[in-house]
Scaffold this motif. Sequence first.
Motif, PDB file in Angstrom:
ATOM      1  N   PRO A 131      46.625 -49.603  72.578  1.00 20.50           N
ATOM      2  CA  PRO A 131      46.089 -50.881  73.407  1.00 20.50           C
ATOM      3  C   PRO A 131      46.986 -51.182  74.670  1.00 20.50           C
ATOM      4  O   PRO A 131      46.505 -51.705  75.638  1.00 20.50           O
ATOM      5  CB  PRO A 131      45.902 -51.936  72.621  1.00 20.50           C
ATOM      6  N   ALA A 132      48.414 -51.288  74.571  1.00 17.44           N
ATOM      7  CA  ALA A 132      49.285 -51.382  75.613  1.00 17.44           C
ATOM      8  C   ALA A 132      49.418 -50.567  76.507  1.00 17.44           C
ATOM      9  O   ALA A 132      49.810 -50.980  77.897  1.00 17.44           O
ATOM     10  CB  ALA A 132      50.713 -51.599  74.827  1.00 17.44           C
ATOM     11  N   VAL A 133      49.240 -49.264  76.538  1.00 15.94           N
ATOM     12  CA  VAL A 133      49.017 -48.412  77.550  1.00 15.94           C
ATOM     13  C   VAL A 133      47.747 -48.022  77.963  1.00 15.94           C
ATOM     14  O   VAL A 133      47.724 -47.249  78.830  1.00 15.94           O
ATOM     15  CB  VAL A 133      50.076 -47.240  77.168  1.00 15.94           C
ATOM     16  N   ARG A 134      46.791 -48.632  77.407  1.00 18.26           N
ATOM     17  CA  ARG A 134      45.169 -47.959  77.554  1.00 18.26           C
ATOM     18  C   ARG A 134      45.119 -48.146  79.276  1.00 18.26           C
ATOM     19  O   ARG A 134      44.405 -47.547  79.878  1.00 18.26           O
ATOM     20  CB  ARG A 134      44.243 -48.829  76.580  1.00 18.26           C
ATOM     21  N   MET A 135      45.431 -49.312  79.693  1.00 19.63           N
ATOM     22  CA  MET A 135      45.152 -49.686  81.128  1.00 19.63           C
ATOM     23  C   MET A 135      45.983 -48.513  82.199  1.00 19.63           C
ATOM     24  O   MET A 135      45.184 -48.469  83.296  1.00 19.63           O
ATOM     25  CB  MET A 135      45.355 -51.000  81.619  1.00 19.63           C
ATOM     26  N   LEU A 136      46.710 -47.925  81.894  1.00 17.03           N
ATOM     27  CA  LEU A 136      47.462 -46.998  82.453  1.00 17.03           C
ATOM     28  C   LEU A 136      46.684 -45.675  82.511  1.00 17.03           C
ATOM     29  O   LEU A 136      46.945 -44.930  83.735  1.00 17.03           O
ATOM     30  CB  LEU A 136      48.822 -46.718  82.264  1.00 17.03           C
ATOM     31  N   PHE A 137      45.984 -45.492  81.713  1.00 17.74           N
ATOM     32  CA  PHE A 137      45.171 -44.241  81.805  1.00 17.74           C
ATOM     33  C   PHE A 137      43.575 -44.542  82.208  1.00 17.74           C
ATOM     34  O   PHE A 137      42.886 -44.287  81.450  1.00 17.74           O
ATOM     35  CB  PHE A 137      45.239 -43.421  80.254  1.00 17.74           C
ATOM     36  N   GLU A 138      43.749 -44.571  83.301  1.00 19.21           N
ATOM     37  CA  GLU A 138      42.221 -44.716  83.844  1.00 19.21           C
ATOM     38  C   GLU A 138      41.345 -43.612  83.917  1.00 19.21           C
ATOM     39  O   GLU A 138      41.584 -42.661  84.246  1.00 19.21           O
ATOM     40  CB  GLU A 138      42.149 -45.487  85.238  1.00 19.21           C
TER      41      GLU A 138
END
Length: 54
Positions: free
Chosen positions: A37-44
């Motif tokens: 969840p902490a890096v999910r926004m980095l992998f669009e």
Amino acid sequence: MTIIFLLIGISLLVALTFLGAFFWAVRSGQYEDDYTPAVRMLFEDEIEQETPAP
């Protein structure tokens, strides 16, 4: 004085309900992945192009 005992009983019931929900979430694996969840926004995901209907 009766209302105090009633409010204490209701608050204990609510607290036990939330405690039960927390233990259910832990047992069902809701807190297993704490990294994604902490890096999910980095992998669009790429925006899919709609294909025109024939």
